[in-house]
Design a protein around this motif. Structure first.
Motif, short mmCIF file in Angstrom:
data_model
loop_
_atom_site.label_atom_id
_atom_site.label_comp_id
_atom_site.label_asym_id
_atom_site.label_seq_id
_atom_site.Cartn_x
_atom_site.Cartn_y
_atom_site.Cartn_z
N ALA A 61 0.90 -1.31 0.02
CA ALA A 61 -0.04 -0.14 0.03
C ALA A 61 0.71 1.21 -0.04
CB ALA A 61 -0.91 -0.02 1.10
N ARG A 62 0.74 2.09 -0.86
CA ARG A 62 1.28 3.51 -0.85
C ARG A 62 0.38 4.13 0.14
NH1 ARG A 62 0.94 3.89 -7.45
NH2 ARG A 62 2.51 2.61 -7.77
N PRO A 63 1.06 5.47 0.65
CA PRO A 63 0.50 6.13 1.64
C PRO A 63 -0.99 6.35 1.49
CG PRO A 63 2.71 6.77 1.05
CD PRO A 63 2.46 5.93 -0.04
N GLY A 64 -1.89 6.27 2.28
CA GLY A 64 -3.32 6.51 2.04
C GLY A 64 -4.18 5.34 1.15
N GLU A 65 -3.47 4.47 0.40
CA GLU A 65 -4.33 3.51 -0.30
C GLU A 65 -4.80 2.40 0.16
OE1 GLU A 65 -2.02 2.04 -3.54
OE2 GLU A 65 -1.88 3.81 -4.66
N GLU A 66 -4.17 2.06 1.66
CA GLU A 66 -4.90 0.99 2.42
C GLU A 66 -6.07 1.47 2.69
OE1 GLU A 66 -4.23 -1.59 6.23
OE2 GLU A 66 -2.41 -1.26 4.73
N LYS A 67 -6.18 2.75 3.32
CA LYS A 67 -7.28 3.36 3.91
C LYS A 67 -8.40 3.53 2.79
CE LYS A 67 -8.93 7.38 6.85
NZ LYS A 67 -10.15 7.62 5.96
N LEU A 68 -8.05 3.94 1.77
CA LEU A 68 -8.79 4.12 0.83
C LEU A 68 -9.50 2.76 0.43
CD1 LEU A 68 -10.31 5.96 -1.41
CD2 LEU A 68 -8.46 5.61 -2.86
N LEU A 69 -8.70 1.84 0.24
CA LEU A 69 -9.27 0.39 -0.10
C LEU A 69 -10.51 0.09 0.81
CD1 LEU A 69 -9.20 -2.35 -1.41
CD2 LEU A 69 -7.20 -3.06 -0.01
N ILE A 70 -10.19 0.02 2.35
CA ILE A 70 -10.98 -0.30 3.42
C ILE A 70 -12.20 0.73 3.43
CG2 ILE A 70 -11.19 -0.21 5.87
CD1 ILE A 70 -8.38 -1.04 5.93
N ASP A 71 -11.99 2.20 3.16
CA ASP A 71 -13.20 2.74 2.87
C ASP A 71 -14.06 2.59 1.98
OD1 ASP A 71 -12.37 4.21 5.32
OD2 ASP A 71 -11.38 5.93 3.99
N THR A 72 -13.72 1.91 0.49
CA THR A 72 -14.26 1.74 -0.53
C THR A 72 -15.04 0.35 -0.21
OG1 THR A 72 -12.57 2.71 -1.88
CG2 THR A 72 -14.30 1.14 -3.00
N LEU A 73 -14.55 -0.59 0.41
CA LEU A 73 -15.29 -1.88 0.81
C LEU A 73 -16.44 -1.67 1.69
CD1 LEU A 73 -12.10 -4.32 1.02
CD2 LEU A 73 -13.68 -4.17 -0.65
N LYS A 74 -16.16 -0.66 2.48
CA LYS A 74 -17.24 -0.36 3.79
C LYS A 74 -18.47 0.19 3.07
CE LYS A 74 -14.44 0.36 7.89
NZ LYS A 74 -14.03 1.43 9.18
N ALA A 75 -18.15 0.98 1.99
CA ALA A 75 -19.24 1.80 1.19
C ALA A 75 -19.96 0.95 0.51
CB ALA A 75 -18.63 2.81 0.57
N MET A 76 -19.46 -0.35 -0.06
CA MET A 76 -20.07 -1.37 -0.70
C MET A 76 -20.98 -2.04 0.07
SD MET A 76 -16.82 -2.75 -3.10
CE MET A 76 -17.69 -4.09 -3.41
N LEU A 77 -20.68 -2.09 1.38
CA LEU A 77 -21.53 -3.08 2.35
C LEU A 77 -22.87 -2.36 2.45
CD1 LEU A 77 -19.22 -3.57 5.38
CD2 LEU A 77 -20.26 -5.31 3.94
N GLY A 78 -23.15 -1.21 2.69
CA GLY A 78 -24.47 -0.69 3.03
C GLY A 78 -25.69 -1.01 1.88
N GLY A 79 -25.22 -0.98 0.79
CA GLY A 79 -26.17 -1.26 -0.35
C GLY A 79 -26.63 -2.68 -0.44
N LEU A 80 -25.71 -3.59 0.22
CA LEU A 80 -26.10 -5.12 0.06
C LEU A 80 -26.59 -5.58 1.53
CD1 LEU A 80 -22.87 -6.29 -2.06
CD2 LEU A 80 -25.09 -5.98 -2.68
N GLY A 81 -26.57 -4.85 2.44
CA GLY A 81 -27.19 -5.22 3.75
C GLY A 81 -26.19 -6.03 4.44
N GLY A 82 -25.13 -5.76 4.15
CA GLY A 82 -23.81 -6.69 5.02
C GLY A 82 -23.35 -5.92 6.19
N ARG A 83 -22.51 -6.52 6.94
CA ARG A 83 -22.26 -6.04 8.14
C ARG A 83 -20.78 -6.39 8.11
NH1 ARG A 83 -25.31 -7.58 13.48
NH2 ARG A 83 -23.86 -6.12 14.29
N GLY A 84 -19.44 -5.56 8.79
CA GLY A 84 -18.34 -5.95 8.79
C GLY A 84 -17.24 -4.74 8.77
N GLY A 85 -16.16 -4.82 8.79
CA GLY A 85 -15.12 -3.77 8.70
C GLY A 85 -13.71 -4.49 8.52
N GLY A 86 -12.70 -3.47 8.73
CA GLY A 86 -11.43 -3.89 8.75
C GLY A 86 -10.51 -2.82 9.07
N GLY A 87 -9.18 -3.60 8.77
CA GLY A 87 -7.87 -2.65 9.28
C GLY A 87 -6.84 -3.51 9.37
N LYS A 88 -5.50 -2.71 9.39
CA LYS A 88 -4.28 -3.54 9.38
C LYS A 88 -4.26 -4.77 8.56
CE LYS A 88 -3.50 -2.08 14.21
NZ LYS A 88 -3.19 -2.29 15.48
#
Length: 414
Positions: free
Chosen positions: A350-377
């Protein structure tokens, strides 16, 4: 206002039935409050619940004090009027249970105070067990067993329980365990003969033998002190019998005797721990084999690997997901049985900030599909109520993670 109610539960505690005269009837909604000239029913007080039973064949809802009067509450109309005679029938089993628990509490609190300097600061008499709160941060098991043994000695030696009716001056002459209640002109002192004295309005046994047994069930920390769970009397003996039967059944299932059951269980637990450690090692080996096999099929050019398992639960799939970064691959896995998607990615990819952007993008996808979850590190986990939605997230996550991973390498294995 009518005068005081004569309290037969103090004067003749053995009474289970009696005829009394109605002094007053007051309508309260759909029910009634009835005052009698005398009663066998103990009202709630001193940590002890009220007696129940029937009044004129109608079930009592509760019994309470109003100054010197005892009030009996019914849920419906009784048809009674002042001057009528009415039959009182006590639920003797409930009274006996409360009396044994309350007397057992006095004995337990006295032992802790007199022999160990541990003060009782709270008491609750429940229907399944009773508790006392004591002012010590811990109550070791060895001391619990000592206290039980001391209580058993009082019971076997049949120490009398005595009741003294005193004025304030006379009551103060006793070596009381607790301070006297303020402003009382008539005080009732409960004594365990020659050992303990405390002001108490509850019902008590006449002799320690009537407590029959005292069992400490467990303890827990509570607001910096210790809460002790206990049983006394018939309930304690029933609990002991139940525990003995349960232990016998467990021992029989283990093919050993009750006395040897603990050692057998410890041996089985040690074996289970060893097997679990071996299973964990084998799961890690299998996960790494998954990664190596997938990478080998692409000639060692992949930076990202994906897996969809139809026969593995989420924890097994997570092992494969976590193995990917250990061996140099971003990894996406799905457990179809658990409808769960897991992503693991290399921290150094991950380049600086890219990992956070990846996790934020995956989180945003959850809501529309009724999913639950999260991540980090380096990890992300998402669970869904339906398999189709898990698959949809898996497809979307593949595109996002593929783009993230391809920045570090030329190929993707799927």
């Amino acid at each position: 206002m009518t005068g005081e109610t004569r309290r037969l539960y103090y004067l003749r505690s053995e009474l289970a039935s009696w005829d009394a005269t109605v002094v007053e009837v007051e309508r309260l909604g759909d029910g009634e409050r009835i005052v009698l000239d005398e009663t066998i029913f103990y009202p709630e007080g001193g940590g002890q619940p009220c007696d129940l039973g029937t009044l004129g064949g109608l079930p009592l809802d509760r019994v309470s004090e109003d100054g010197e009067r005892v009030c009996h509450f019914l849920k419906g109309p009784s048809g009674l009027a002042a001057g009528a005679r009415v039959r009182l029938e006590l639920d003797a089993g409930r009274r006996r249970y409360h009396t044994q628990q309350h007397s057992g509490q006095h004995l337990l609190s006295a032992i802790l105070e007199r022999d160990y300097g541990i003060h009782t600061i709270g008491f609750h008499l429940g229907q399944e067990y009773s508790t006392i709160d004591v002012d010590c941060p811990e109550f070791p098991l060895a001391r619990q067993r000592e206290a039980e043994a001391k209580a058993e000695a009082f019971i076997v030696e049949n120490h009398p329980f005595l009741i003294h009716h005193c004025d304030e001056k006379s009551a103060a002459s006793f070596p009381l365990r607790k301070k006297l209640p303020p402003g009382e002109s008539s005080i009732r002192i409960a004594e365990i003969q020659g050992y303990d004295w405390v002001a108490c309005c509850g019902t008590h046994v006449s002799s320690a033998k009537d407590i029959r047994a005292l069992a400490l069930l467990s303890t827990e920390r509570y607001k910096g002190n210790t809460r002790v769970y206990f049983l006394a009397g018939d309930k304690a003996l029933a609990w002991m019998r139940g525990e003995a039967l349960a232990l016998g059944e467990i021992a029989a299932g283990l093919g050993t005797s009750p006395r040897e059951a603990k050692a057998r269980i410890e041996a089985l637990a040690a074996k289970a721990e060893s097997l679990e450690a071996e299973n964990a090692r084998l799961r890690r080996q299998r996960a790494e084999a998954d990664i190596r096999a997938a990478a080998l099929s692409e000639g060692g050019e992949a930076t990202m690997l994906t897996f969809s398992f139809s026969d593995r639960d989420a924890e097994e799939a997570a092992e494969t997901a976590k193995a990917g970064p250990r061996l140099g691959f971003d990894t996406l896995c799905m457990s179809e049985p658990d409808k769960t998607v897991l992503a693991s990615f290399r921290a150094d990819s991950a380049r600086p900030g890219e990992e956070k952007l990846l996790i934020d993008t995956l989180k945003a996808m959850l809501g529309g599909l009724g999913g639950r979850g999260g991540g980090g590190k380096g990890n992300f986990r998402a669970s869904f109520p339906e398999l189709e939605k898990a698959r949809a997230f898996y497809e979307g996550a593949f595109r996002v993670l593929s783009d993230f991973s391809q920045r570090q390498g030329p190929s993707v294995v799927r």
